[in-house]
Design a protein around this motif. Structure first.
Motif, PDB file in Angstrom:
ATOM      1  N   SER A 186      24.936  49.383 -11.970  1.00 10.99           N
ATOM      2  CA  SER A 186      24.215  48.980 -10.763  1.00 10.99           C
ATOM      3  C   SER A 186      24.762  49.682  -9.526  1.00 10.99           C
ATOM      4  O   SER A 186      23.994  50.125  -8.664  1.00 10.99           O
ATOM      5  N   ALA A 187      26.071  49.790  -9.441  1.00  9.24           N
ATOM      6  CA  ALA A 187      26.696  50.402  -8.263  1.00  9.24           C
ATOM      7  C   ALA A 187      26.397  51.896  -8.169  1.00  9.24           C
ATOM      8  O   ALA A 187      26.360  52.461  -7.067  1.00  9.24           O
ATOM      9  N   ALA A 188      26.177  52.542  -9.318  1.00  7.31           N
ATOM     10  CA  ALA A 188      25.903  53.986  -9.339  1.00  7.31           C
ATOM     11  C   ALA A 188      24.416  54.245  -9.516  1.00  7.31           C
ATOM     12  O   ALA A 188      24.000  55.146 -10.247  1.00  7.31           O
ATOM     13  N   SER A 189      23.586  53.475  -8.828  1.00  6.58           N
ATOM     14  CA  SER A 189      22.136  53.536  -9.038  1.00  6.58           C
ATOM     15  C   SER A 189      21.550  54.919  -8.767  1.00  6.58           C
ATOM     16  O   SER A 189      20.565  55.312  -9.400  1.00  6.58           O
ATOM     17  N   ALA A 190      22.141  55.669  -7.849  1.00  9.03           N
ATOM     18  CA  ALA A 190      21.618  57.004  -7.543  1.00  9.03           C
ATOM     19  C   ALA A 190      21.711  57.917  -8.753  1.00  9.03           C
ATOM     20  O   ALA A 190      20.866  58.804  -8.946  1.00  9.03           O
ATOM     21  N   LYS A 191      22.726  57.696  -9.599  1.00  8.46           N
ATOM     22  CA  LYS A 191      22.907  58.508 -10.807  1.00  8.46           C
ATOM     23  C   LYS A 191      22.237  57.886 -12.027  1.00  8.46           C
ATOM     24  O   LYS A 191      21.705  58.587 -12.885  1.00  8.46           O
ATOM     25  N   THR A 192      22.296  56.564 -12.123  1.00  5.49           N
ATOM     26  CA  THR A 192      21.806  55.886 -13.321  1.00  5.49           C
ATOM     27  C   THR A 192      20.319  55.544 -13.255  1.00  5.49           C
ATOM     28  O   THR A 192      19.703  55.233 -14.274  1.00  5.49           O
ATOM     29  N   GLY A 193      19.742  55.576 -12.048  1.00  2.15           N
ATOM     30  CA  GLY A 193      18.351  55.185 -11.891  1.00  2.15           C
ATOM     31  C   GLY A 193      18.144  53.680 -11.938  1.00  2.15           C
ATOM     32  O   GLY A 193      17.010  53.201 -12.061  1.00  2.15           O
ATOM     33  N   ALA A 194      19.233  52.938 -11.809  1.00  2.00           N
ATOM     34  CA  ALA A 194      19.140  51.479 -11.892  1.00  2.00           C
ATOM     35  C   ALA A 194      18.400  50.901 -10.697  1.00  2.00           C
ATOM     36  O   ALA A 194      18.595  51.332  -9.561  1.00  2.00           O
ATOM     37  N   ILE A 195      17.545  49.919 -10.977  1.00  2.00           N
ATOM     38  CA  ILE A 195      16.922  49.143  -9.913  1.00  2.00           C
ATOM     39  C   ILE A 195      17.451  47.716 -10.018  1.00  2.00           C
ATOM     40  O   ILE A 195      18.251  47.281  -9.212  1.00  2.00           O
ATOM     41  N   LYS A 196      17.022  46.989 -11.035  1.00  3.37           N
ATOM     42  CA  LYS A 196      17.590  45.660 -11.268  1.00  3.37           C
ATOM     43  C   LYS A 196      18.279  45.650 -12.626  1.00  3.37           C
ATOM     44  O   LYS A 196      17.654  45.934 -13.660  1.00  3.37           O
ATOM     45  N   VAL A 197      19.559  45.342 -12.604  1.00  2.00           N
ATOM     46  CA  VAL A 197      20.362  45.247 -13.822  1.00  2.00           C
ATOM     47  C   VAL A 197      20.552  43.772 -14.168  1.00  2.00           C
ATOM     48  O   VAL A 197      20.976  42.988 -13.315  1.00  2.00           O
ATOM     49  N   LEU A 198      20.226  43.412 -15.407  1.00  2.00           N
ATOM     50  CA  LEU A 198      20.345  42.035 -15.853  1.00  2.00           C
ATOM     51  C   LEU A 198      21.477  41.879 -16.859  1.00  2.00           C
ATOM     52  O   LEU A 198      21.676  42.755 -17.719  1.00  2.00           O
ATOM     53  N   ILE A 199      22.187  40.774 -16.756  1.00  2.00           N
ATOM     54  CA  ILE A 199      23.251  40.434 -17.704  1.00  2.00           C
ATOM     55  C   ILE A 199      22.784  39.229 -18.508  1.00  2.00           C
ATOM     56  O   ILE A 199      22.376  38.210 -17.940  1.00  2.00           O
ATOM     57  N   GLN A 200      22.831  39.354 -19.827  1.00  2.00           N
ATOM     58  CA  GLN A 200      22.260  38.341 -20.703  1.00  2.00           C
ATOM     59  C   GLN A 200      23.324  37.665 -21.549  1.00  2.00           C
ATOM     60  O   GLN A 200      24.331  38.259 -21.912  1.00  2.00           O
ATOM     61  N   SER A 201      23.066  36.404 -21.850  1.00  2.00           N
ATOM     62  CA  SER A 201      23.945  35.633 -22.731  1.00  2.00           C
ATOM     63  C   SER A 201      23.068  34.889 -23.733  1.00  2.00           C
ATOM     64  O   SER A 201      22.617  33.778 -23.470  1.00  2.00           O
ATOM     65  N   PRO A 202      22.776  35.519 -24.877  1.00  2.00           N
ATOM     66  CA  PRO A 202      21.860  34.926 -25.862  1.00  2.00           C
ATOM     67  C   PRO A 202      22.369  33.561 -26.352  1.00  2.00           C
ATOM     68  O   PRO A 202      23.558  33.319 -26.371  1.00  2.00           O
TER      69      PRO A 202
END
Length: 410
Positions: free
Chosen positions: A394-410
């Motif tokens: 998420s912090a490196a969105s300019a490189k990763t293309g991230a917009i919204k990063v979700l963290i999941q706990s099944p």
């Protein structure tokens, strides 16, 4: 002596029924007293939902800007016993949590204005999950309910609370804002009144209701109406969410800006009629504002500033016409310079927003009905155990293309 009718006298002479004869006598007045301790409502059928089994873990940062995952509370034993549940509370098994820009800011910079990370601190405030324990005082939620968690905890006594603007509560405890720990955990205890039922909505959409609430609050306070020409500054998660809202509200034309072409491409994808403007280095705020105005046909009446960046706010001020409005949704640095005389001579209103109030039911209706589709904004998903990688992405969105990063706990 009062008279008794023959019919009543006949009833009084009849023996008690066997049901009443078998009822044991009350030994003492104490038997009528309700016990102080009431057990937490547990599962009626264990097969309906598995009890808490995995250890509770959380995502922490500290003043040294470290980020790590470790054991957190409440423990599995405390969840099962309900010993920590207070009146009006439920336990939620968190299933999905979005990473907000403020989470990254607390990790990397240790503060946002007066809100300072001074100890080990749990992040996260964009969450949805399933109810797994309920205090007996809670009547509106049951085990197994799917909910989105509004991360507010208010006093219900001060003027903002009593007038319905509880986002300004004088004793606000907002989860993930220091010193209040956040929702990036496997299990969390929270007030039932802030747990909104989402029915069969996905947990991902449930987690996205929090940033959607930010956009809805801005839309409402800026009074965006059908046919309004609107500028949106910043095509991050909040800017793109605001674009979806403005499009659904019938704003036209809509212009959106950013320094990242990839995000502008996503904006065009989710709203083909939007007009995009890429902010280039070295362009003055006056030039940028004029170019944005020209792109909208010279009739911009409202700018929704979603980045919180000083130069972007200034450009927005130069973009709107006489009597226009610049509404700042984004969060920025504590002190800024603004083109005061431009505001003054053009009678431009400059307004600000802090979080939201009374937006969640509206947000749920918009998503459940299909008026808004937020799925394209989710670009990355990580398991809770891999939260550090999620934050780095998420912090490196300019490189990763991230917009919204979700963290999941099944």
């Amino acid at each position: 002596m009062s008279r008794i009718s023959p019919a009543v006298r006949s009833l009084l002479r009849q023996p008690c029924s066997s049901q009443w004869r078998k009822t044991p006598a009350i030994a003492s007045p104490q038997a009528w007293i309700k016990p102080a301790y009431q057990p937490v409502r547990q599962l009626a059928t264990p097969a309906a939902m598995p009890p808490a089994s995995k250890e509770n873990i959380g995502v922490y940062c500290n003043p040294a800007h470290d980020l790590w995952v470790k054991e957190s509370g409440p423990s599995v034993e405390e969840v099962k016993s309900g010993s920590l549940l207070k009146e009006g509370e439920v336990t939620i098994a968190i299933k999905s949590t979005g990473i907000c820009g403020s989470d990254v800011h607390f990790w990397r910079h240790g503060r946002i204005g007066p809100m300072i990370v001074e100890h080990d601190h749990i992040l996260g405030h964009e969450s949805a999950g399933e109810i797994i324990a309920v205090h007996p005082s809670v009547k509106n939620l049951s085990i197994g309910d799917r909910v989105a968690v509004e991360p507010s905890q208010i006093c219900n006594k001060c003027e903002p609370c009593l007038t319905g603007r509880y986002n300004g509560c004088l004793e606000m405890r907002f989860m993930s804002t220091p010193p209040v720990d956040g929702l990036l955990r496997r299990y969390v205890n929270h007030s039932a009144i802030w747990c909104h039922k989402i029915g069969d909505m996905s947990y991902e959409d449930g987690a996205m209701l929090e940033p959607l609430s930010v956009s809805l609050a801005g839309m409402q306070r800026a009074h965006i109406a059908l046919g309004d020409p609107v500028l949106i500054c910043g095509a991050g998660p909040i800017g793109l969410m605001t674009l979806l809202c403005c499009a659904a509200a019938g704003a036209e034309p809509i212009v959106i800006t950013d320094i990242d072409q990839n995000r502008l491409d996503v904006a065009k994808e989710i709203c083909p009629r939007v007009r995009t403007y890429k902010v280039e280095p070295g362009v003055s705020m006056e030039e940028a504002g004029a170019a944005m105005s020209k792109l909208a046909g010279g009739a911009l009446t409202t700018a929704l500033e979603c980045s919180g960046v000083e130069s972007s706010i200034a450009a927005a001020i130069y973009s709107v016409k006489f009597g226009g409005k610049v509404f700042v949704i984004g969060v920025g640095k504590p002190d800024m310079q603004i083109p005061f005389m431009r505001l003054s001579t053009q009678e431009i209103d400059l307004q600000f927003q802090y979080r939201y109030a009374n937006t969640w039911p509206r947000a749920i209706r918009l998503v459940q009905s299909g008026v808004l589709d937020m799925k394209r904004l989710v670009t990355h998903r990580f398991d809770l155990e891999d939260a550090v990688s999620a934050f780095e992405t998420s912090a490196a969105s300019a490189k990763t293309g991230a917009i919204k990063v979700l963290i999941q706990s099944p």
